[in-house]
Every structure is written in structure tokens, then in C-alpha cells.
Motif scaffolding. Structure first.
Motif, PDB file in Angstrom:
ATOM      1  N   LYS A 196      24.229  27.269  69.139  1.00 42.58           N
ATOM      2  CA  LYS A 196      23.106  27.819  68.380  1.00 42.58           C
ATOM      3  C   LYS A 196      23.494  29.070  67.602  1.00 42.58           C
ATOM      4  O   LYS A 196      22.755  29.514  66.718  1.00 42.58           O
ATOM      5  CB  LYS A 196      21.934  28.113  69.316  1.00 42.58           C
ATOM      6  N   TYR A 197      24.676  29.624  67.891  1.00 36.05           N
ATOM      7  CA  TYR A 197      25.192  30.765  67.139  1.00 36.05           C
ATOM      8  C   TYR A 197      26.268  30.357  66.134  1.00 36.05           C
ATOM      9  O   TYR A 197      26.823  31.210  65.440  1.00 36.05           O
ATOM     10  CB  TYR A 197      25.764  31.813  68.091  1.00 36.05           C
ATOM     11  N   GLY A 198      26.568  29.075  66.071  1.00 36.57           N
ATOM     12  CA  GLY A 198      27.557  28.595  65.119  1.00 36.57           C
ATOM     13  C   GLY A 198      28.915  28.344  65.753  1.00 36.57           C
ATOM     14  O   GLY A 198      29.309  29.015  66.712  1.00 36.57           O
ATOM     15  N   VAL A 199      29.635  27.361  65.211  1.00 35.67           N
ATOM     16  CA  VAL A 199      30.974  27.026  65.690  1.00 35.67           C
ATOM     17  C   VAL A 199      31.961  28.076  65.182  1.00 35.67           C
ATOM     18  O   VAL A 199      31.899  28.486  64.019  1.00 35.67           O
ATOM     19  CB  VAL A 199      31.390  25.623  65.193  1.00 35.67           C
ATOM     20  N   PRO A 200      32.882  28.557  66.018  1.00 37.93           N
ATOM     21  CA  PRO A 200      33.886  29.530  65.570  1.00 37.93           C
ATOM     22  C   PRO A 200      34.666  29.008  64.373  1.00 37.93           C
ATOM     23  O   PRO A 200      35.176  27.883  64.388  1.00 37.93           O
ATOM     24  CB  PRO A 200      34.790  29.694  66.799  1.00 37.93           C
ATOM     25  N   LEU A 201      34.769  29.822  63.337  1.00 38.89           N
ATOM     26  CA  LEU A 201      35.416  29.388  62.101  1.00 38.89           C
ATOM     27  C   LEU A 201      36.922  29.194  62.260  1.00 38.89           C
ATOM     28  O   LEU A 201      37.537  28.437  61.506  1.00 38.89           O
ATOM     29  CB  LEU A 201      35.148  30.406  60.984  1.00 38.89           C
ATOM     30  N   ASP A 202      37.525  29.883  63.234  1.00 38.46           N
ATOM     31  CA  ASP A 202      38.977  29.806  63.392  1.00 38.46           C
ATOM     32  C   ASP A 202      39.405  28.802  64.450  1.00 38.46           C
ATOM     33  O   ASP A 202      40.571  28.779  64.846  1.00 38.46           O
ATOM     34  CB  ASP A 202      39.552  31.186  63.733  1.00 38.46           C
TER      35      ASP A 202
END
Length: 312
Positions: A196-202
């Protein structure tokens, strides 16, 4: 091993003995042949890299490295033809460093004219000697650079022709020559997170553990986290959890093996649940523990972090 320092008349001279062994690699060669890639590889291998330092400052750089806390004992100095009069100075300074006991090696990178021209075309930049050539062409600039760097190439300890080399092949050649005899460790980060906070971009690999029962809906577990045994034991005991963890461990192991072969040195495995508090934390901790248990300390360096723990 002694420290060395700058001297206006002699270039460098020995200072007080330190007993520290210093290694210097001078990276040079034709523009477009891969100096930047070589510098990044050396950084991954633990070398302190500085770019385009004038040769007369090499001794001062060695001195500063030895004086640092902790000491910097592996220095890579990247040189190119922009240092207009470095050829003669470089030869003298190398001889002085070696005379003082500093292990000094020269790496020279080259490639064919066709490949260099193609690389400059991709990069859309001018050759540093192009404007000085008789007709101002890229080919003439490359030819002038070959002549200017010829003495340095002759004095080099290692010449690598990157014409037919991929980045990964160059990485392996560099590791063999400057890796100190042991493969560089693969840095693996196992990171829990909440979808719910977003998938890690890295993230290089994303694991979804939302299929497991959520401890959030169990009143006595809600306020605890996946780092606590009361929650982790619950999560890991759910049907399918052990098999999932084993499968993920095997998948990560296969991937890290491939990463090492390709010369990659960093990997992030992201483990997600809804809020990043219970299931993902417990699975990330278990996966990190399993990976650390099988590592001999040289193959992998594993750390576990929890991005969203405490956000709720």
C-alpha cells in the motif's frame, strides 16, 4: 612500506615509515576504450578511485591515503589525454613510486578505430584531440591520441583490448587482475515493504506474501511485528509458508549465481505484504537468515532492512 609526499624538485620522496603496504593502479588508454567502466569495476573491488589527477600529485595522494583513518592502501588513478603533458611526467612518477616500494601497475585500455568511432557516435561527444587534428575529424583525433599515448602503452603492465569485450567480460578481466585473488562479495539486501506504500523502485526481485493469513486480524498479534517470535512463528507455521520460503531461497540462490557470473555486485530482494509490518517482515528475516547461514562470508554479504516497519 613508507609514506611518500610531494616535493617541488624531485616530485616525491619518502616520509616517516608507516609499515603500510600501498598499491597503486594507474588506469589510462584511448578515449572511448572503457576507462570509466574500468574505474567503476575497481570501485566495486574496493579500490579508492580518483579521476584525472596530475602526475605530480600522485605522491601527495598516496601520502593522504596512508594518513587517513582507516588508511587507504589501494589507489586507482584514472588518467587520460586531457592531462596534456602527462606522458613524460607519468613515466618519471611511476619510477619514483616503485623505487619507494609502492606497488605500482599501469593498465592501458585500447580498442579498434571502428569501435571507437562507433562508441563516440553513440555518446554524441567530441574526441578530446579532434579539434587539434589537421582536418578536425574524429579519425584524426584517434590517430593523434594513439601516437601521444604510445610510450605509456609500451610501459603498461597490462593492456586490455576492449574491441570484442562486453562490459561483463571486461569486469571479469579486471577482477582477475585486481581482485586480490578472491571474488568480490555480492551485496544482497532483503527488504520488507508494504504494497500500500508502493513497490521499492530499486528492487531486482519482488516476492509477494499476501497469500498468507494476515496477523493484523488476530487481536493478540496485531500490535506485534514480524521481528517478534510470536508473529514470525505464526506466519512461518501457516500452510504453504515453509514451501514458499524454500522455493524463494532457491530462486534467489540461482539469481545470485547468475549475478556473480555477469559481474554484478548488488541485488535487492523485496518482500511485500499489505502494510509491511507482519508477514513480509517475518519472511524477510527468515530468508535473510537462511542466506547468511549458507554463505561462507566471501560469496555474499546479506543484510535485512524493513522499509515500512513503524509507518502504521
Amino acid at each position: 612500506m613508507t609514506r611518500v609526499e610531494s616535493n617541488s624538485s624531485a616530485g616525491i620522496r619518502p616520509a616517516a615509515g608507516s609499515g603500510i603496504q600501498v598499491e597503486v593502479v594507474i588506469v589510462t588508454g584511448l578515449s572511448g576504450a572503457g576507462r570509466g567502466t574500468a574505474a567503476r569495476v575497481l570501485e566495486d573491488l574496493g579500490w579508492y578511485v580518483t579521476d584525472n589527477l596530475p602526475p605530480e600529485l600522485f605522491g601527495r595522494m598516496v601520502e593522504l591515503g596512508v594518513s587517513a583513518e582507516p588508511p587507504i592502501t589501494r589507489l586507482a588513478l584514472v588518467m587520460d589525454v586531457r592531462s596534456r603533458f602527462f606522458t613524460d611526467d607519468l613515466t618519471v612518477v611511476i619510477e619514483q613510486l616503485r623505487a619507494l616500494g609502492v606497488r605500482t601497475r599501469v593498465l592501458f585500455l585500447e580498442a579498434s578505430d571502428d569501435v571507437l568511432i562507433r562508441r563516440f557516435g553513440f555518446a554524441r561527444r567530441r574526441h578530446p584531440l579532434q579539434s587539434e587534428s589537421a582536418d578536425g575529424t574524429l579519425s584524426a583525433g584517434i590517430a593523434a591520441e594513439r601516437v601521444r599515448l604510445s610510450p605509456v602503452k609500451t610501459a603498461a603492465d597490462l593492456v586490455i583490448d576492449t574491441t570484442e569485450l562486453s562490459i561483463h567480460q571486461l569486469h571479469r578481466r579486471m577482477e582477475e587482475a585486481y581482485g586480490g585473488g578472491a571474488p568480490a562479495a555480492l551485496q544482497v539486501t532483503v527488504q520488507s515493504f508494504g504494497f500500500k506504500y508502493g513497490v521499492p523502485l530499486d528492487a531486482d526481485m519482488v516476492l509477494d506474501v499476501r497469500f498468507l493469513p494476515n496477523p493484523h486480524w488476530i487481536p493478540e498479534l496485531r500490535e506485534h511485528t514480524g521481528q517478534e517470535s510470536v508473529v514470525s512463528e505464526y506466519v512461518l507455521s501457516r500452510p504453504g509458508a515453509a514451501d514458499y520460503l524454500k522455493t524463494c531461497h532457491h530462486l534467489v540462490d540461482l539469481t545470485t549465481t547468475g549475478y556473480r557470473q555477469e559481474g554484478k555486485r548488488y541485488m535487492t530482494v523485496a518482500v511485500g505484504c499489505t502494510g509491511g509490518k507482519h508477514r513480509s517482515v517475518a519472511i524477510a528475516e527468515a530468508l535473510g537468515e537462511a542466506m547468511s547461514a549458507e554463505s561462507d562470508g566471501a560469496a555474499d554479504v546479506v543484510r535485512v532492512v524493513h522499509r515500512d516497519l513503524g509507518r502504521e
